[in-house]
Design a protein around this motif. Structure first.
Motif, PDB file in Angstrom:
ATOM      1  N   SER A 223       0.825  -1.204   0.000  1.00 24.83           N
ATOM      2  CA  SER A 223       0.000   0.000   0.000  1.00 24.83           C
ATOM      3  C   SER A 223       0.861   1.256   0.000  1.00 24.83           C
ATOM      4  N   GLU A 224       0.332   2.306  -0.623  1.00 30.74           N
ATOM      5  CA  GLU A 224       1.047   3.589  -0.609  1.00 30.74           C
ATOM      6  C   GLU A 224       1.064   4.202   0.791  1.00 30.74           C
ATOM      7  N   GLY A 225       0.156   3.734   1.634  1.00 26.72           N
ATOM      8  CA  GLY A 225       0.090   4.253   2.990  1.00 26.72           C
ATOM      9  C   GLY A 225       0.967   3.513   3.967  1.00 26.72           C
ATOM     10  N   PHE A 226       1.889   2.680   3.475  1.00 27.38           N
ATOM     11  CA  PHE A 226       2.799   1.918   4.338  1.00 27.38           C
ATOM     12  C   PHE A 226       3.510   2.864   5.299  1.00 27.38           C
ATOM     13  N   TYR A 227       3.274   2.659   6.570  1.00 26.42           N
ATOM     14  CA  TYR A 227       3.765   3.464   7.685  1.00 26.42           C
ATOM     15  C   TYR A 227       3.088   4.835   7.772  1.00 26.42           C
ATOM     16  N   ILE A 228       2.764   5.449   6.654  1.00 25.68           N
ATOM     17  CA  ILE A 228       2.208   6.807   6.660  1.00 25.68           C
ATOM     18  C   ILE A 228       0.808   6.818   7.275  1.00 25.68           C
ATOM     19  N   GLU A 229      -0.028   5.838   6.897  1.00 28.85           N
ATOM     20  CA  GLU A 229      -1.387   5.758   7.429  1.00 28.85           C
ATOM     21  C   GLU A 229      -1.413   4.866   8.669  1.00 28.85           C
ATOM     22  N   ARG A 230      -2.488   4.966   9.433  1.00 29.34           N
ATOM     23  CA  ARG A 230      -2.604   4.110  10.620  1.00 29.34           C
ATOM     24  C   ARG A 230      -3.080   2.719  10.211  1.00 29.34           C
ATOM     25  N   ARG A 231      -2.849   1.778  11.058  1.00 29.33           N
ATOM     26  CA  ARG A 231      -3.211   0.388  10.779  1.00 29.33           C
ATOM     27  C   ARG A 231      -4.713   0.280  10.569  1.00 29.33           C
ATOM     28  N   ASP A 232      -5.117  -0.390   9.488  1.00 26.35           N
ATOM     29  CA  ASP A 232      -6.519  -0.394   9.089  1.00 26.35           C
ATOM     30  C   ASP A 232      -7.361  -1.330   9.942  1.00 26.35           C
ATOM     31  N   LYS A 233      -6.913  -2.553  10.142  1.00 28.10           N
ATOM     32  CA  LYS A 233      -7.703  -3.541  10.870  1.00 28.10           C
ATOM     33  C   LYS A 233      -6.857  -4.208  11.961  1.00 28.10           C
ATOM     34  N   PRO A 234      -6.575  -3.464  13.034  1.00 30.42           N
ATOM     35  CA  PRO A 234      -5.720  -4.030  14.089  1.00 30.42           C
ATOM     36  C   PRO A 234      -6.353  -5.207  14.814  1.00 30.42           C
ATOM     37  N   LEU A 235      -7.690  -5.267  14.855  1.00 29.55           N
ATOM     38  CA  LEU A 235      -8.348  -6.316  15.624  1.00 29.55           C
ATOM     39  C   LEU A 235      -8.199  -7.685  14.968  1.00 29.55           C
ATOM     40  N   ASN A 236      -7.871  -7.723  13.677  1.00 24.50           N
ATOM     41  CA  ASN A 236      -7.651  -9.006  13.019  1.00 24.50           C
ATOM     42  C   ASN A 236      -6.454  -9.732  13.618  1.00 24.50           C
ATOM     43  N   THR A 237      -5.393  -8.987  13.896  1.00 25.92           N
ATOM     44  CA  THR A 237      -4.206  -9.583  14.508  1.00 25.92           C
ATOM     45  C   THR A 237      -4.511 -10.056  15.920  1.00 25.92           C
ATOM     46  N   ILE A 238      -5.312  -9.292  16.644  1.00 23.51           N
ATOM     47  CA  ILE A 238      -5.717  -9.699  17.990  1.00 23.51           C
ATOM     48  C   ILE A 238      -6.459 -11.029  17.921  1.00 23.51           C
ATOM     49  N   ARG A 239      -7.349 -11.170  16.953  1.00 27.05           N
ATOM     50  CA  ARG A 239      -8.147 -12.389  16.810  1.00 27.05           C
ATOM     51  C   ARG A 239      -7.255 -13.602  16.548  1.00 27.05           C
ATOM     52  N   VAL A 240      -6.235 -13.437  15.719  1.00 23.69           N
ATOM     53  CA  VAL A 240      -5.328 -14.549  15.401  1.00 23.69           C
ATOM     54  C   VAL A 240      -4.654 -15.068  16.665  1.00 23.69           C
ATOM     55  N   HIS A 241      -4.166 -14.160  17.498  1.00 26.46           N
ATOM     56  CA  HIS A 241      -3.471 -14.582  18.712  1.00 26.46           C
ATOM     57  C   HIS A 241      -4.444 -15.137  19.752  1.00 26.46           C
ATOM     58  N   MET A 242      -5.646 -14.592  19.824  1.00 28.58           N
ATOM     59  CA  MET A 242      -6.630 -15.118  20.766  1.00 28.58           C
ATOM     60  C   MET A 242      -7.017 -16.554  20.386  1.00 28.58           C
ATOM     61  N   LYS A 243      -7.117 -16.824  19.092  1.00 27.51           N
ATOM     62  CA  LYS A 243      -7.390 -18.191  18.644  1.00 27.51           C
ATOM     63  C   LYS A 243      -6.225 -19.109  19.009  1.00 27.51           C
TER      64      LYS A 243
END
Length: 341
Positions: A223-243
């Motif tokens: 993405s052109e927003g790499f680092y520049i924009e904020r993380r779009d879907k942070p809760l997806n990563t949370i879900r992976v670790h909770m599983k």
């Protein structure tokens, strides 16, 4: 709740059609859904997965977070610049993944895949810092995702001789559009974690974070927003670790209804523990940015047994009748049962 929302939206559509003379009248809608097959109605304070202090937090979540912190602290696994002999430079000598195992039978293979690969290491660090930030402050995950580096500060209190970690929640970040400053419950520890997080950002993005940068930047390299924009879907990563640790879903044995854990479960856990510790509703409502009524309705799952000491600490010997004593008689003890939370 889902059925009620859909009913209300459909009713609005039909009302619009009637006003526009597209239909003759608005059809009737059911008022209640509780008697329908395959529907359920859970109490509002039990609809989201709740972390139990002993079984979920102390036995599962806390050890997992500690294991991530231990991995981040292991110096031999720290990323190195492309040329380790030269100092790091964001463009000429950036950090790179350094995976070192000889073959598939190498016992260190899985460990190196987690801690020596920049993306995997960063995702673990994200879960560790994001979770701890909410667990120790009670802020909303949606608010945490919109923070910038300058929003986390540390302040020294001369009166107590302690340092406090402060999180600035701007009105543009707050869900209720009201500015507040949240104070982390663990004094300076949250800020120490933040310093670790800054280092992990430097490893992953080859950037020196500025106060105006997003605390959780976009890690999508395509993405052109790499680092520049904020993380779009942070809760997806949370879900992976909770599983991964078995804290994603729980089925009620009586109703058969599934409840799901998420980052908002961390906020619920914080509020529940603060209530259990005796923090007054006014202070707690200012801390988490919601009304006392909402806290009582949505978050309070404590049993009265938790507050047994507070309910009886005012009693003195004169409060008892001559035949009563604070220590129970043998007959009373014989009927005692062990409390199970």
């Amino acid at each position: 709740s889902t059925l009620k929302l859909e009913r209300n939206l459909l009713r609005r559509v039909f009302n619009f059609c009637k006003e526009a003379s597209l239909i003759l009248d608005v059809p009737s809608f059911p008022r209640k859904f509780e008697t329908w097959d395959n529907t359920h109605n859970i109490a509002s304070n039990k609809r989201r997965g709740r972390l139990d202090l002993k079984e979920d937090y102390e036995k599962v979540l806390s050890p997992y977070l500690q294991s991530i912190h231990k991995g981040l602290q292991t110096r031999k696994w720290d990323p190195q610049p492309a040329n380790p002999e030269e100092p790091w430079h964001p463009t000429t000598n950036p950090y790179e993944s350094r995976l070192k195992w000889k073959n598939r039978r190498d016992k260190n293979r899985d460990t190196h895949k987690v801690w020596c690969h920049l993306r995997s290491r960063y995702n673990h660090a994200f879960f560790w810092f994001f979770s701890n930030l909410i667990l120790n402050s009670g802020i909303r995950p949606s608010e945490a995702a919109k923070l910038k580096h300058g929003d986390i500060t540390i302040r020294y209190d001369e009166a107590t001789g302690r340092h406090f970690t402060l999180i600035n929640i701007d009105r543009t970040v707050s869900k209720v559009r009201k500015h507040r400053v949240a104070i982390c419950r663990d004094h300076a520890e949250s800020f120490r974690r933040y310093l670790y997080w800054k280092t992990e950002i430097k490893y992953r993005f080859n950037r020196e974070p500025k106060d105006s940068d997003w605390l959780f930047p976009s890690s999508n390299e395509k993405s052109e927003g790499f680092y520049i924009e904020r993380r779009d879907k942070p809760l997806n990563t949370i879900r992976v670790h909770m599983k991964k640790i078995g804290l994603h879903r729980r089925t009620d044995m009586r109703t058969g209804v599934d409840t799901f854990f998420s980052a908002y479960s961390f906020r619920s856990f914080y509020i529940t523990i603060m209530l259990r510790n005796g923090l007054d509703l006014y202070t707690l409502s200012k801390q988490v940015g919601t009304s006392p009524q909402t806290i009582i309705k949505q978050y309070d799952v404590n049993e009265n047994w938790v507050f047994r000491q507070a309910m009886t600490k005012h009693l003195i010997q004169q409060d008892f009748d001559a035949g009563e004593q604070e220590a129970p008689s043998g007959a009373a003890v014989a009927h005692a049962t062990k409390w199970r939370s």
